[in-house]
Design a protein around this motif. Structure first.
Motif: not given
Lengths: 135, 369
Positions: B236-259
């Motif tokens: 917006k304001p040029d276009s209310a359409d969603f961008s195509r093709p969509a971006d590809k998202q990949r997430v890798f996560g690691l949590a390590l906690n010591a209590d």
């Protein structure tokens, strides 16, 4: 005189802080129950002890025995326990033990129901329940 | 926390074969305020904000501006109710009102069914469990910081409509939880997008698919997570359409906690990679957070280092990069309430004119009921 008074006060405070509590079940429950078992049940990890299903009943935060139970049996402060349950409750992963307002209520519930496990000050225990451990 | 006292006691005496509808409710509150203590103005005002400024919540465009004492950014009230129709079947709704948002958001609304003692199915609206604290990032009492660091917890979407399955079990002293989830999310007038664009944009994460595994033993907790989705945004304001093709998202996560009850070490490592299919642009964004603290009675001092560091090699792309250092002092007033004081030093190392180097002082009161 003042010294004696202070000593007396100290003894009373010690007594208040470390008054023993008894973990209790229905007299018909004969199995040995360890601190690990009690901790698992009260932390919502498993209700099963020696093949029996137990429902934990907690005292409200306002009862002095609650903080003692949290520290001595579960190994954490009441704040840590509340934070632990807040995480589970507000993410749909668990429900904390039911709380009742008074120790006499715990005693009555345990005495009447073979599947309830609770705790009360040791001084309150009578023949209507079985003590599985004291802390 | 859960006010069920008057509902459940009679129910206990009812034979378990008789079903009784049970209602539980509870809530949480955080009242916070903060101010930027840097006197020096940035050479520019980023996207119309008075900078240097501090982003406290990317998702809802919570942002502290220079010269203000803000209270809206970290203030919120959540209410949750659960109706249990029968053992193992329940409906939960959680609404959150935020100072930074004029409307009440339905963060959670899901039907939950225990297939077995170990497997639970949930369908409806839920949090995306992208990070360790994502599920409960609104519940201030449940964690140490004034807010989870935005080096990790700052993306467009934080909820999804879909389904999840969760498996929880025990093996010896190990507690094991695994879940898989799938769904979609569309955010109208995205707060995240507002931080980068003065024009309101809508954002969409489609085909969200993910899984996590968490193991706990005594003082040790580890969690791994994977998520993928197809992301698009309006222009917006040029276009209310969603961008195509969509971006590809990949997430890798690691949590390590010591209590260790007194000492506690909390860490989280994460890589989010976004690939634009049409422009062949790839933006890997590694992020990390490591902190250490010690409980001393009701007090917990805690220091934390967090970093967000985009690493796109595209010559035309300007990487966003920053370091967020913080020191927190938490005081547990009661088991259900806590005060937190925090100072953040935000070092902006971005390749474009972003929010600037900032020092934020904040304090908040947290309660669960």
């Amino acid at each position: 005189m003042l010294k004696n008074l202070l000593m007396a006060l100290f003894v009373v405070m010690q007594g208040a802080a470390f008054a023993e509590i008894a973990v209790i079940v229905h007299p018909s429950q004969g199995a040995a129950i360890s601190q690990d078992d009690i901790s698992r049940v009260f932390m919502g990890r498993s209700g099963d002890i020696a093949g029996e299903t137990f429902i934990p009943v907690n005292l409200a935060d306002s009862h002095p025995a609650k903080a003692h139970f949290d520290q001595a049996v579960l190994g954490r402060s009441s704040s840590q326990i509340k934070a632990y349950w807040s995480r589970l409750v507000f993410t749909g992963k668990g429900t904390p033990p039911k709380e009742v307002g008074s120790d006499s209520e715990v005693l009555t519930l345990v005495a009447k129901n073979p599947n309830i496990i609770g705790y009360v000050p040791l001084s309150m225990v009578d023949d209507s329940v079985r003590v599985v451990a004291t802390f | 926390m859960q006010c069920t006292k008057f509902v459940w006691v009679p129910a206990l005496f009812v034979a378990s074969t008789v079903s009784a509808v049970d209602f539980q409710y509870g809530g949480f509150l955080t009242v916070g305020a903060g101010t930027i203590i840097d006197k020096k103005e940035s050479a520019y005002d980023y996207e119309g904000f008075n900078c240097p400024c501090f982003i406290s919540d990317f998702n809802t465009a919570g942002l502290y501006e220079r010269g203000d004492i803000g209270w809206k950014q970290d203030t919120r009230l959540g209410l949750q109710g659960t109706v249990r129709f029968q053992p193992g079947l329940s409906l939960t709704a959680q609404g959150v009102a935020r100072g930074s948002d004029s409307s009440v958001n339905l963060e959670w609304l899901y039907l939950s069914y225990d297939l077995t003692n170990e497997i639970t199915l949930q369908v409806g609206r839920k949090r995306i469990p992208l990070y360790y604290y994502s599920d409960f990032q609104d519940v201030g009492l449940a964690y140490i910081w004034a807010r989870p660091t935005q080096a990790l917890y700052g993306w467009e979407a934080s909820n999804y409509n879909g389904a999840s399955v969760r498996y929880a079990t025990f093996s010896g002293h190990w507690e094991i939880q695994a879940s898989a989830f799938a769904g979609n999310e569309t955010v109208r007038k995205s707060g995240f997008a507002r931080i980068y664009d003065e024009v309101n944009q809508d954002i969409r994460w489609r085909n969200i698919l993910g899984a996590d595994l968490e193991v706990t033993r005594d003082w040790f907790t580890a969690r791994v997570v994977y998520l993928q989705s197809d992301n698009s945004i309006t222009d917006k304001p040029d276009s209310a359409d969603f961008s195509r093709p969509a971006d590809k998202q990949r997430v890798f996560g690691l949590a390590l906690n010591a209590d260790f009850n007194d000492w506690l070490i909390l860490s989280e490592f994460n890589t989010n990679t976004r690939k634009s299919r049409d422009e062949e642009l790839s933006i890997p964004a590694p992020a990390m957070s490591v902190g250490v603290g010690r409980r001393i009675g009701a007090w917990t001092p805690f220091i934390n280092y967090a970093r967000f560091w985009e690493k796109s090699k595209d010559a035309d792309y300007e990487n966003e990069r920053f370091i967020d250092l913080s020191a927190t002092l938490r005081y547990d007033i009661t088991s259900s309430s806590a005060f937190k004081f925090q100072i953040n030093r935000f070092s902006d190392r971005s390749e474009f004119q972003f929010v600037g180097a900032t020092t934020l002082l904040s304090a908040n009161y947290n309660l669960v009921f």
